[in-house]
Scaffold this motif. Structure first.
Motif, PDB file in Angstrom:
ATOM      1  N   PRO A  75      -5.897  -1.400  -3.997  1.00 35.00           N
ATOM      2  CA  PRO A  75      -4.449  -1.173  -4.079  1.00 35.00           C
ATOM      3  C   PRO A  75      -4.056   0.300  -4.090  1.00 35.00           C
ATOM      4  N   GLY A  76      -4.950   1.182  -4.523  1.00 31.98           N
ATOM      5  CA  GLY A  76      -4.562   2.583  -4.617  1.00 31.98           C
ATOM      6  C   GLY A  76      -4.735   3.356  -3.322  1.00 31.98           C
ATOM      7  N   VAL A  77      -5.302   2.746  -2.312  1.00 34.03           N
ATOM      8  CA  VAL A  77      -5.627   3.504  -1.101  1.00 34.03           C
ATOM      9  C   VAL A  77      -4.422   3.587  -0.167  1.00 34.03           C
ATOM     10  N   PRO A  78      -3.929   4.805   0.071  1.00 36.96           N
ATOM     11  CA  PRO A  78      -2.788   4.946   0.986  1.00 36.96           C
ATOM     12  C   PRO A  78      -3.177   4.528   2.406  1.00 36.96           C
ATOM     13  N   VAL A  79      -2.225   3.915   3.100  1.00 38.38           N
ATOM     14  CA  VAL A  79      -2.496   3.398   4.440  1.00 38.38           C
ATOM     15  C   VAL A  79      -1.457   3.921   5.416  1.00 38.38           C
ATOM     16  N   ALA A 116      -8.567  10.379   1.296  1.00 33.46           N
ATOM     17  CA  ALA A 116      -7.132  10.571   1.516  1.00 33.46           C
ATOM     18  C   ALA A 116      -6.469   9.239   1.801  1.00 33.46           C
ATOM     19  N   GLY A 117      -7.153   8.367   2.539  1.00 30.40           N
ATOM     20  CA  GLY A 117      -6.566   7.065   2.809  1.00 30.40           C
ATOM     21  C   GLY A 117      -7.149   6.419   4.041  1.00 30.40           C
ATOM     22  N   LEU A 118      -6.504   5.341   4.432  1.00 29.06           N
ATOM     23  CA  LEU A 118      -6.973   4.533   5.560  1.00 29.06           C
ATOM     24  C   LEU A 118      -6.004   4.693   6.732  1.00 29.06           C
ATOM     25  N   VAL A 119      -6.549   5.014   7.897  1.00 32.69           N
ATOM     26  CA  VAL A 119      -5.755   4.978   9.123  1.00 32.69           C
ATOM     27  C   VAL A 119      -6.076   3.657   9.807  1.00 32.69           C
ATOM     28  N   LEU A 120      -5.086   2.793   9.858  1.00 31.55           N
ATOM     29  CA  LEU A 120      -5.289   1.492  10.488  1.00 31.55           C
ATOM     30  C   LEU A 120      -4.835   1.628  11.936  1.00 31.55           C
ATOM     31  N   ALA A 178       0.837  -1.199   0.000  1.00 28.69           N
ATOM     32  CA  ALA A 178       0.000   0.000   0.000  1.00 28.69           C
ATOM     33  C   ALA A 178       0.868   1.242   0.000  1.00 28.69           C
ATOM     34  N   PRO A 179       0.456   2.276  -0.755  1.00 31.06           N
ATOM     35  CA  PRO A 179       1.157   3.549  -0.634  1.00 31.06           C
ATOM     36  C   PRO A 179       1.010   4.059   0.801  1.00 31.06           C
ATOM     37  N   ILE A 180       2.010   4.810   1.265  1.00 31.49           N
ATOM     38  CA  ILE A 180       1.934   5.301   2.641  1.00 31.49           C
ATOM     39  C   ILE A 180       1.125   6.597   2.691  1.00 31.49           C
ATOM     40  N   LEU A 181       0.211   6.631   3.611  1.00 34.78           N
ATOM     41  CA  LEU A 181      -0.605   7.826   3.791  1.00 34.78           C
ATOM     42  C   LEU A 181       0.222   8.877   4.531  1.00 34.78           C
ATOM     43  N   GLN A 182       0.463  10.004   3.861  1.00 31.43           N
ATOM     44  CA  GLN A 182       1.309  11.050   4.451  1.00 31.43           C
ATOM     45  C   GLN A 182       0.425  12.062   5.167  1.00 31.43           C
ATOM     46  N   ILE A 183       0.255  11.828   6.465  1.00 29.91           N
ATOM     47  CA  ILE A 183      -0.666  12.656   7.237  1.00 29.91           C
ATOM     48  C   ILE A 183      -0.201  14.114   7.292  1.00 29.91           C
ATOM     49  N   ASP A 184       1.105  14.320   7.467  1.00 31.68           N
ATOM     50  CA  ASP A 184       1.580  15.703   7.584  1.00 31.68           C
ATOM     51  C   ASP A 184       1.368  16.485   6.289  1.00 31.68           C
ATOM     52  N   GLU A 185       1.563  15.809   5.155  1.00 30.66           N
ATOM     53  CA  GLU A 185       1.314  16.497   3.878  1.00 30.66           C
ATOM     54  C   GLU A 185      -0.145  16.934   3.792  1.00 30.66           C
ATOM     55  N   ARG A 198      -1.656 -12.008  11.937  1.00 32.12           N
ATOM     56  CA  ARG A 198      -3.053 -12.021  11.476  1.00 32.12           C
ATOM     57  C   ARG A 198      -3.483 -10.639  10.999  1.00 32.12           C
ATOM     58  N   GLN A 199      -3.065  -9.628  11.773  1.00 30.13           N
ATOM     59  CA  GLN A 199      -3.444  -8.262  11.410  1.00 30.13           C
ATOM     60  C   GLN A 199      -2.805  -7.871  10.083  1.00 30.13           C
ATOM     61  N   ARG A 200      -1.556  -8.288   9.895  1.00 27.41           N
ATOM     62  CA  ARG A 200      -0.863  -7.955   8.646  1.00 27.41           C
ATOM     63  C   ARG A 200      -1.585  -8.609   7.470  1.00 27.41           C
ATOM     64  N   GLU A 201      -2.021  -9.824   7.701  1.00 33.94           N
ATOM     65  CA  GLU A 201      -2.727 -10.559   6.650  1.00 33.94           C
ATOM     66  C   GLU A 201      -4.031  -9.830   6.274  1.00 33.94           C
ATOM     67  N   LEU A 202      -4.769  -9.381   7.300  1.00 36.11           N
ATOM     68  CA  LEU A 202      -6.024  -8.663   7.041  1.00 36.11           C
ATOM     69  C   LEU A 202      -5.754  -7.363   6.290  1.00 36.11           C
ATOM     70  N   ALA A 203      -4.699  -6.655   6.713  1.00 35.79           N
ATOM     71  CA  ALA A 203      -4.367  -5.394   6.054  1.00 35.79           C
ATOM     72  C   ALA A 203      -3.982  -5.644   4.603  1.00 35.79           C
ATOM     73  N   LYS A 204      -3.246  -6.729   4.370  1.00 34.78           N
ATOM     74  CA  LYS A 204      -2.838  -7.067   3.003  1.00 34.78           C
ATOM     75  C   LYS A 204      -4.061  -7.312   2.129  1.00 34.78           C
ATOM     76  N   ARG A 205      -5.037  -8.002   2.694  1.00 37.17           N
ATOM     77  CA  ARG A 205      -6.235  -8.293   1.909  1.00 37.17           C
ATOM     78  C   ARG A 205      -6.966  -7.010   1.538  1.00 37.17           C
ATOM     79  N   PHE A 206      -6.989  -6.082   2.496  1.00 36.81           N
ATOM     80  CA  PHE A 206      -7.624  -4.801   2.193  1.00 36.81           C
ATOM     81  C   PHE A 206      -6.902  -4.143   1.026  1.00 36.81           C
ATOM     82  N   THR A 207      -5.563  -4.155   1.096  1.00 36.30           N
ATOM     83  CA  THR A 207      -4.776  -3.505   0.051  1.00 36.30           C
ATOM     84  C   THR A 207      -4.918  -4.230  -1.283  1.00 36.30           C
ATOM     85  N   THR A 208      -5.054  -5.543  -1.238  1.00 34.45           N
ATOM     86  CA  THR A 208      -5.272  -6.286  -2.475  1.00 34.45           C
ATOM     87  C   THR A 208      -6.567  -5.822  -3.149  1.00 34.45           C
ATOM     88  N   ALA A 209      -7.596  -5.591  -2.316  1.00 37.29           N
ATOM     89  CA  ALA A 209      -8.876  -5.157  -2.876  1.00 37.29           C
ATOM     90  C   ALA A 209      -8.856  -3.681  -3.268  1.00 37.29           C
TER      91      ALA A 209
END
Lengths: 401, 333
Positions: A364-368, A300-304, A20-27, A351-362
């Protein structure tokens, strides 16, 4: 006992969603063209805290921010210096830097009352405010809270556009049964106002409209026989008074709701979806991402949030368990349990990483951006500041103090 | 103490209302409670009222409709039937049952009257939804109740008191009249010992505070509070002594390092570095356990019996629901 030790440098947890692209909160916070940030997500994921932390960070980066919270936990409200629910933005003190922060809690009923007072003459406003149907509608949670949050956002925007107010509004959204209610509220109001039934109800007030005569007799026949029986005749009268008094306001309300809705599609607005790394919360986040795209509202993106931090990613759960087994005869020392604890935490992080990966697979453009779980709840500005730092990637894992 | 009790499953309690803050797993608990009762041979109706279809996936059903569907049959011969209560359907049913007006009701629906009435008078919506649960409680066949128990997956804690306190809500709209009488009769069952309102919490500050607030507001309007169900409990993985040492930062780093040297696989980081990380994790863990203990004490002060349910790392499936159900209701004895 040994002397105290220094914890090792903490491993990054950004790798939770590697593709996932990184969500740049400060920007986001420093972009002066962005004037509204809407935090949305399922209940119980730390959405209100995230909204408060974002607004504080923006303010300490120099912006004039206001945060509209819906139903903050008592201690979070206290940490912002909000003691009373008074429906007005109050300045938060104790900030570092040039900017400023105001915070407020939404008082749904008062917002509704004020809207009525602003749109009706005094006599009519009184009739409405004292009508039992209005009172039920304005103090219930179903839909009204979402709509009033939109109304308040519209007011804050108007104040900020007048130039004296804020240059950034951060909005928390109501803890809906579904995160999507927030977007649907104005539309629901619209379909409610367009309903045939409301027109039938209004007819006695304008008898003589020939086109309606048939519909009227048919509608009123069913209407009085059924609703009269079910509700009682006095209820019917109250209802008609309410609808008649409200009629002239509907147009104005609707226009405002539509306008606020359209501003959410504007270039100066961004949505942040907040989720916890759990299946249900991420499913809700997925729906929201799709819905925002459909409504052409800028994401803007997802805050996990509340992600289990991995302090030692190089030692897998399996390796830790194997090591513990080799130790087994020596139980009674803490090492065995420490390895089990690490295995447990690593497994959770996996497990959490796996769930996050699945979100990103669905999506892919959403910064996290991932935010580690804090060991304790937020009680003060310092706690909010730390969450802001974690969100912006400046501090990644909670350190015991 | 008050922990590790069971929910009161005596036959007198006919309606179990389950609420909880969002994210606490109230829907899962409601399903587990229904299954736990069925595992004791009871015939149970499980209701969902928020249109979320949260129950269906727990029972591997695609979706639930307004018609009651059997979703589980237990070895003891108990059954769980589930239904997603829809407010329009509930109103039509109400009209039919009390006034024989189903067709007129359909006409009203086409005009948008029902949508209108339930939007403008939210108390009406709630009384129709709770009324459906009460109807199931009272339903008789051949002189016996059709269901031994009814489990209602209710709105979250922030709204539950208002949701259940229907007669006061409706009273604002209708001082007299049939709908008021209906609300009062629903309220009569809700306030009686036949009902228990259970609250699902986690050992975290916000859910605990909301639970305590909900208990207070339920008591204010004489609604019977049942048990507190503390969900997703993770047992401490360290002993009390280890937790205390971890909290103070005095776990023996050298000793841990030495033992790790013997057991760590090759090519991992130096044992001293691993030991430091493990000790830091232990300190995190100790801090969390301490905070959970504080929250547990707060819940205990409410005076309500508490049932603790474990966090199930493998997720929730039918087997997990049976396991949780047994913890809630006890095994058949």
């Amino acid at each position: 006992m040994t002397e105290s030790f220094t914890p090792p440098p903490v491993a990054t947890i950004r790798a939770v969603a590697p593709t996932a692209p990184i969500l740049q909160i400060d920007e986001l916070l420093n972009d002066r063209s962005i004037r509204v940030i809407v935090c949305c997500g399922a209940g119980g994921v730390g959405k209100t805290t995230a909204a408060a932390a974002l607004a504080l960070r923006a303010a300490e980066n120099g912006r004039k921010a206001v945060v509209l919270t819906i139903d903050p936990a008592r201690r979070l409200a206290q940490s912002l210096g909000l003691q009373a629910l008074d429906n007005e933005p109050r300045e938060v003190t104790g900030l570092v830097g040039e900017g400023s922060l105001h915070a407020m809690m939404l008082d749904m009923k008062r917002t509704f009352d004020e809207m009525v007072e602003a749109h009706a003459d005094r006599e009519k406003a009184d009739t409405i405010l004292h009508n039992p149907f209005y009172q039920a509608l304005s103090s219930s949670f179903a839909g009204t809270q979402e709509y009033m949050a939109m109304e308040k956002l519209g007011q804050l925007r108007a104040a900020s556009e007048s130039g004296q107010g804020w240059d950034l509004i951060v909005v928390d959204t109501p803890p809906s049964r579904s995160a999507l209610d927030f977007l649907d509220a104005p539309k629901r109001l619209g379909s409610f106002l367009d309903g045939r039934f409301i027109r039938i109800l209004l007819m006695p007030a304008r008898i003589g409209g020939k086109a309606y005569t048939r519909a009227l007799s048919l509608g009123m026949g069913v209407f009085s026989s059924v609703l009269g029986k079910v509700l009682g005749a006095s209820v019917l009268t109250d209802l008609q008074i309410f609808v008649a008094a409200f009629e002239t306001l509907f147009g104005g309300f609707r226009e405002r709701a539509d306008k606020t809705y359209r501003t959410l599609q504007g270039a100066d607005t961004r949505f942040l979806v907040v989720a916890a790394p759990e299946r249900d919360a991420l499913r809700e986040a997925s729906y929201f991402v799709e819905r925002l795209a459909e409504e052409k509202m800028p994401l803007a993106g997802l805050v996990l949030n509340r992600v289990q931090a991995a302090r030692l990613p190089s030692l897998s759960a399996g390796a830790a368990l194997a090591a513990a087994q080799r130790l087994a005869p020596e139980q009674g020392t803490p090492t065995f349990n420490l390895l089990l604890l690490h295995a447990d935490r690593s497994a959770l992080a996996d497990r959490q990483r796996e769930l996050a990966k699945r979100f990103t697979t669905a999506h892919p453009g959403v910064p996290v951006m991932t935010v580690g779980a804090l060991a304790t709840d937020v009680h003060d500005l310092a706690g909010l500041r730390r969450i802001g730092e974690m969100m912006s990637g400046r501090e990644e894992v909670d350190q015991p103090t | 103490m008050g922990t590790n009790r069971r929910i009161d499953v005596s036959p007198e309690v006919r309606l179990h209302v389950v609420s909880g803050k969002g994210g606490t797993g109230k829907t899962t608990v409601a399903a587990a409670l229904a299954l736990g009762l069925a595992a004791r041979g009871k015939k149970v109706l499980l209701l969902e009222v928020e249109g979320r279809q949260g129950l269906a996936p727990l029972f591997d059903a695609a979706s639930l409709s307004y018609s009651e569907t059997r979703v589980a049959l237990t070895p003891a011969g108990g059954e769980v039937h589930a239904v997603a209560v829809d407010v329009e359907q509930a109103l039509l049913e109400y009209l039919e049952m009390f006034y024989n007006l189903r067709r007129a009701g359909s006409a009203l629906r086409r005009m948008g009257a029902i949508d209108f009435a339930t939007t403008v008078a939210p108390g009406l919506r709630d009384v129709l939804l709770t009324g459906k649960a009460i109807e199931a409680v009272k339903r008789m066949k051949d002189g016996h109740p059709v269901f031994d128990a009814v489990v209602l997956d209710a709105p979250p804690t922030g709204r539950v008191t208002r949701f259940l306190n229907v007669s006061s809500d409706v009273a604002g709209i209708a001082r007299v009249g049939p709908i008021r009488a209906h609300a009062d009769s629903v309220m009569g069952v809700l306030r009686s010992p036949r009902t228990a309102v259970h609250l699902v919490a986690l050992l975290e500050e916000m859910p605990v505070q909301e639970t305590l607030d909900a208990i207070e507001s339920l008591r204010e309007v004489d609604l019977p509070v049942g048990s507190i169900i503390v969900n997703m409990i993770r047992r401490p993985l360290l002993t009390d002594t280890e937790l205390a040492a971890a909290r103070l930062g005095v776990l023996d780093h050298d000793q841990v390092t030495e033992q790790l040297l013997q057991v760590l696989p090759p090519h991992t980081q130096p044992a001293a570095v691993v030991a430091s990380a493990l000790l830091a994790e232990a300190a995190d863990h100790a801090m969390r356990v301490e905070q959970e203990d504080d929250q547990r004490l707060l819940l205990g002060r409410s005076g309500r019996p508490t049932v603790e349910l474990p966090f199930l790392s493998s997720g929730i499936d039918l087997g997990a629901l049976y396991e949780l159900g047994e913890l809630l209701c006890g095994s058949d004895d």
